[in-house]
Design a protein around this motif. Structure first.
Motif, PDB file in Angstrom:
ATOM      1  N   VAL A   1       0.871  -0.876  -0.074  1.00 25.06           N
ATOM      2  CA  VAL A   1       0.311   0.213  -0.163  1.00 25.06           C
ATOM      3  C   VAL A   1       1.103   1.492  -0.423  1.00 25.06           C
ATOM      4  O   VAL A   1       2.218   1.273   0.429  1.00 25.06           O
ATOM      5  N   LYS A   2       0.489   2.398  -0.285  1.00 25.76           N
ATOM      6  CA  LYS A   2       1.373   4.050  -0.409  1.00 25.76           C
ATOM      7  C   LYS A   2       0.116   4.893   0.683  1.00 25.76           C
ATOM      8  O   LYS A   2      -0.511   4.421   0.576  1.00 25.76           O
ATOM      9  N   ALA A   3       1.690   5.578   1.251  1.00 25.18           N
ATOM     10  CA  ALA A   3       1.232   6.711   2.000  1.00 25.18           C
ATOM     11  C   ALA A   3      -0.419   7.147   1.493  1.00 25.18           C
ATOM     12  O   ALA A   3       0.037   8.115   0.216  1.00 25.18           O
ATOM     13  N   GLY A   4      -1.240   7.509   2.643  1.00 26.17           N
ATOM     14  CA  GLY A   4      -2.356   8.539   2.083  1.00 26.17           C
ATOM     15  C   GLY A   4      -3.193   7.640   1.436  1.00 26.17           C
ATOM     16  O   GLY A   4      -4.506   7.948   1.336  1.00 26.17           O
ATOM     17  N   GLN A   5      -2.985   5.953   1.059  1.00 29.90           N
ATOM     18  CA  GLN A   5      -4.024   5.636   0.368  1.00 29.90           C
ATOM     19  C   GLN A   5      -5.062   4.624   2.053  1.00 29.90           C
ATOM     20  O   GLN A   5      -4.604   4.806   2.930  1.00 29.90           O
ATOM     21  N   SER A   6      -6.526   4.838   0.365  1.00 30.73           N
ATOM     22  CA  SER A   6      -8.035   4.267   1.726  1.00 30.73           C
ATOM     23  C   SER A   6      -7.983   2.954   1.898  1.00 30.73           C
ATOM     24  O   SER A   6      -7.239   2.320   0.841  1.00 30.73           O
ATOM     25  N   LEU A   7      -7.721   2.276   3.123  1.00 35.40           N
ATOM     26  CA  LEU A   7      -7.875   0.766   3.209  1.00 35.40           C
ATOM     27  C   LEU A   7      -8.191   0.182   3.673  1.00 35.40           C
ATOM     28  O   LEU A   7      -9.338  -0.504   3.332  1.00 35.40           O
ATOM     29  N   GLY A   8      -9.709   1.370   3.604  1.00 33.79           N
ATOM     30  CA  GLY A   8     -10.857   0.267   4.479  1.00 33.79           C
ATOM     31  C   GLY A   8     -12.248   1.770   5.082  1.00 33.79           C
ATOM     32  O   GLY A   8     -11.557   2.913   5.707  1.00 33.79           O
ATOM     33  N   PHE A   9     -13.307   1.645   5.582  1.00 33.54           N
ATOM     34  CA  PHE A   9     -14.067   2.508   6.020  1.00 33.54           C
ATOM     35  C   PHE A   9     -14.791   2.218   7.430  1.00 33.54           C
ATOM     36  O   PHE A   9     -15.252   0.851   7.494  1.00 33.54           O
ATOM     37  N   ILE A  10     -15.160   2.398   8.009  1.00 29.73           N
ATOM     38  CA  ILE A  10     -15.436   2.267   9.643  1.00 29.73           C
ATOM     39  C   ILE A  10     -17.226   3.316   9.051  1.00 29.73           C
ATOM     40  O   ILE A  10     -17.648   3.964   8.998  1.00 29.73           O
ATOM     41  N   LYS A  11     -18.214   2.798   8.751  1.00 28.50           N
ATOM     42  CA  LYS A  11     -19.645   2.552   8.613  1.00 28.50           C
ATOM     43  C   LYS A  11     -20.935   2.745   9.519  1.00 28.50           C
ATOM     44  O   LYS A  11     -20.536   1.909  10.709  1.00 28.50           O
ATOM     45  N   ASP A  12     -21.498   3.505   9.289  1.00 28.10           N
ATOM     46  CA  ASP A  12     -22.922   3.352  10.568  1.00 28.10           C
ATOM     47  C   ASP A  12     -23.359   2.153   9.901  1.00 28.10           C
ATOM     48  O   ASP A  12     -24.148   1.357   8.592  1.00 28.10           O
ATOM     49  N   CYS A  13     -25.130   2.515  10.657  1.00 25.53           N
ATOM     50  CA  CYS A  13     -26.565   1.324   9.843  1.00 25.53           C
ATOM     51  C   CYS A  13     -26.598   1.472   9.088  1.00 25.53           C
ATOM     52  O   CYS A  13     -26.606   0.718   7.713  1.00 25.53           O
ATOM     53  N   GLU A  14     -26.457   2.413   8.214  1.00 24.07           N
ATOM     54  CA  GLU A  14     -27.417   3.208   6.962  1.00 24.07           C
ATOM     55  C   GLU A  14     -26.543   3.714   5.762  1.00 24.07           C
ATOM     56  O   GLU A  14     -26.481   3.472   5.090  1.00 24.07           O
ATOM     57  N   GLY A  15     -24.777   3.099   6.575  1.00 25.90           N
ATOM     58  CA  GLY A  15     -23.900   3.226   5.597  1.00 25.90           C
ATOM     59  C   GLY A  15     -22.732   4.134   5.158  1.00 25.90           C
ATOM     60  O   GLY A  15     -22.921   4.550   4.494  1.00 25.90           O
ATOM     61  N   HIS A  16     -23.727   5.063   6.506  1.00 29.52           N
ATOM     62  CA  HIS A  16     -23.324   6.657   5.957  1.00 29.52           C
ATOM     63  C   HIS A  16     -21.150   6.475   6.657  1.00 29.52           C
ATOM     64  O   HIS A  16     -20.923   5.816   7.626  1.00 29.52           O
ATOM     65  N   VAL A  17     -20.893   6.825   5.468  1.00 28.85           N
ATOM     66  CA  VAL A  17     -18.992   6.628   5.675  1.00 28.85           C
ATOM     67  C   VAL A  17     -18.686   7.996   7.408  1.00 28.85           C
ATOM     68  O   VAL A  17     -18.579   8.868   7.447  1.00 28.85           O
ATOM     69  N   LEU A  18     -18.199   6.992   8.856  1.00 31.04           N
ATOM     70  CA  LEU A  18     -18.002   7.193  10.032  1.00 31.04           C
ATOM     71  C   LEU A  18     -16.174   8.077   9.846  1.00 31.04           C
ATOM     72  O   LEU A  18     -15.708   8.678  10.916  1.00 31.04           O
ATOM     73  N   GLN A  19     -15.403   6.963   9.327  1.00 32.32           N
ATOM     74  CA  GLN A  19     -14.082   7.192   9.554  1.00 32.32           C
ATOM     75  C   GLN A  19     -13.335   6.156   8.189  1.00 32.32           C
ATOM     76  O   GLN A  19     -14.409   5.525   7.492  1.00 32.32           O
ATOM     77  N   THR A  20     -12.769   7.499   7.444  1.00 38.91           N
ATOM     78  CA  THR A  20     -12.034   6.355   6.557  1.00 38.91           C
ATOM     79  C   THR A  20     -10.316   6.261   7.336  1.00 38.91           C
ATOM     80  O   THR A  20      -9.437   6.880   7.520  1.00 38.91           O
ATOM     81  N   ALA A  21      -9.896   4.742   6.962  1.00 36.38           N
ATOM     82  CA  ALA A  21      -8.411   4.397   7.393  1.00 36.38           C
ATOM     83  C   ALA A  21      -7.517   4.381   6.272  1.00 36.38           C
ATOM     84  O   ALA A  21      -7.372   4.233   5.178  1.00 36.38           O
TER      85      ALA A  21
END
Ligand code: ZN
Length: 326
Positions: free
Chosen positions: A278-298
């Protein structure tokens, strides 16, 4: 004369707690001691070889649902033959027996603590600290070389890697790195994890490594073999078992072990796999809420290799998500 004889005899005996193995003997048994005023039972093998050599201590089950590592330690204890062994070995296959029975993730059910954050322990502390203290004083402190076997926990996938620590003592640190190379796993990771087995042992002057293979509650022959193969290579290297010195294996040295954690309670959607580059700054995954809103991007903190990923959809605030070795 009797005193001299007693001294000579005791020098030749390997003992831990109430167990002992004379020269050329192997002893399996259970040491019992008090933890929070309750009896605590710790199974182990003592192998006292016929030849001269160092003392190797192997532990597994500090995290008791990391099954490939436990299966490997059981195999080692069962198979070592003192008649063709030089030096001494103490093998403790399951340090945290209550966690093994409970199939507990990360923590000891007696106090809810991660045992691999409390070494070298405290005789007046909580259960995990008392267990660590007994193990450190009676077992680990006898080692000239120490290997702690781990893997991914029930909810972790990983690519095998070997961790070592730089304590600042050149003799110890050179020997630890040498052990990591000899073990034969491709990725070597330098890490300081306060309270962990290998860091506490390194600080006490004992060359140490922590090997990681297997995960997600599965113990494949390949993952068990990754551990047993490493131990066999190390014992041949140390001339404790017969055979040629192990062939050198190409390795990648990763100087940093970078963990990402969840800032929310929610649902974890990894976007990469273990062993991915992986590269620095690359998105590695997401934390979402029940409805699918992104709470955090790893976000990857560096260019590197994904060493482990939490594979559980359920995630709690402060839970680990993954680690990048860089
Ligand atoms: Zn572990």
């Amino acid at each position: 004369m009797e005193d001299i004889e007693t001294t000579r005899m005791s020098k030749n005996v390997l003992s831990v707690g109430t167990l002992s193995a004379s020269h050329g003997q192997k002893q399996y048994g259970v040491n019992e001691f008090l933890v929070e005023r309750q009896p605590y039972r710790l199974p182990m093998w003592l192998i006292n070889g016929v030849g001269e050599g160092p003392t190797l201590v192997v532990t597994a089950g500090v995290h008791a649902a990391e099954y490939a590592s436990i299966a490997a330690a059981l195999e080692l204890g069962r198979s070592l033959d003192p008649g063709s062994f030089s030096g001494r070995a103490i093998v403790v296959p399951i340090v945290d027996m209550p966690a093994f029975s409970a199939r507990s993730i990360y923590v000891c059910p007696l106090d809810g603590k991660n045992p691999n954050r409390v070494f070298p322990g405290n005789p007046f502390g909580s259960a995990s600290e008392q267990i660590a203290d007994w193990l450190f004083r009676n077992v680990i402190s006898q080692a000239n070389y120490y290997v702690d076997l781990h893997g991914g926990d029930l909810i972790e996938a990983l690519v095998p890697f070997t961790i070592f620590f730089r304590s600042g003592d050149k003799r110890v640190d050179d020997a630890s790195l040498e052990m990591a190379k000899v073990f034969g796993i491709h990725f070597l990771v330098c890490s300081e994890t306060p309270g962990s087995t290998f860091c506490a042992a390194s600080v006490a002057g004992i060359p140490s490594i922590l090997a990681e293979a297997g995960g997600q509650g599965i113990w494949t022959a390949e993952d068990v073999c990754c551990h047993t193969n490493g131990l066999n290579r190390l014992m041949r290297h140390l001339k404790m078992t017969p055979g040629n010195a192990p062939e050198t294996v190409p390795f990648a040295l990763l100087e940093r072990f970078l963990w990402l954690r969840s800032e929310h309670e929610g649902f974890w959607y990894p976007a990469i796999a273990v062993n991915d580059r992986v590269k620095a700054g690359q998105s590695l995954g997401f934390i979402k809420d029940c409805e699918g809103h992104v709470l955090q991007t790893a976000i990857s903190p560096a260019d590197g290799i994904v060493l482990f990923i939490v594979s559980s959809l359920a995630i709690n605030q402060t839970d680990p998500l993954l680690a990048v070795g860089a």
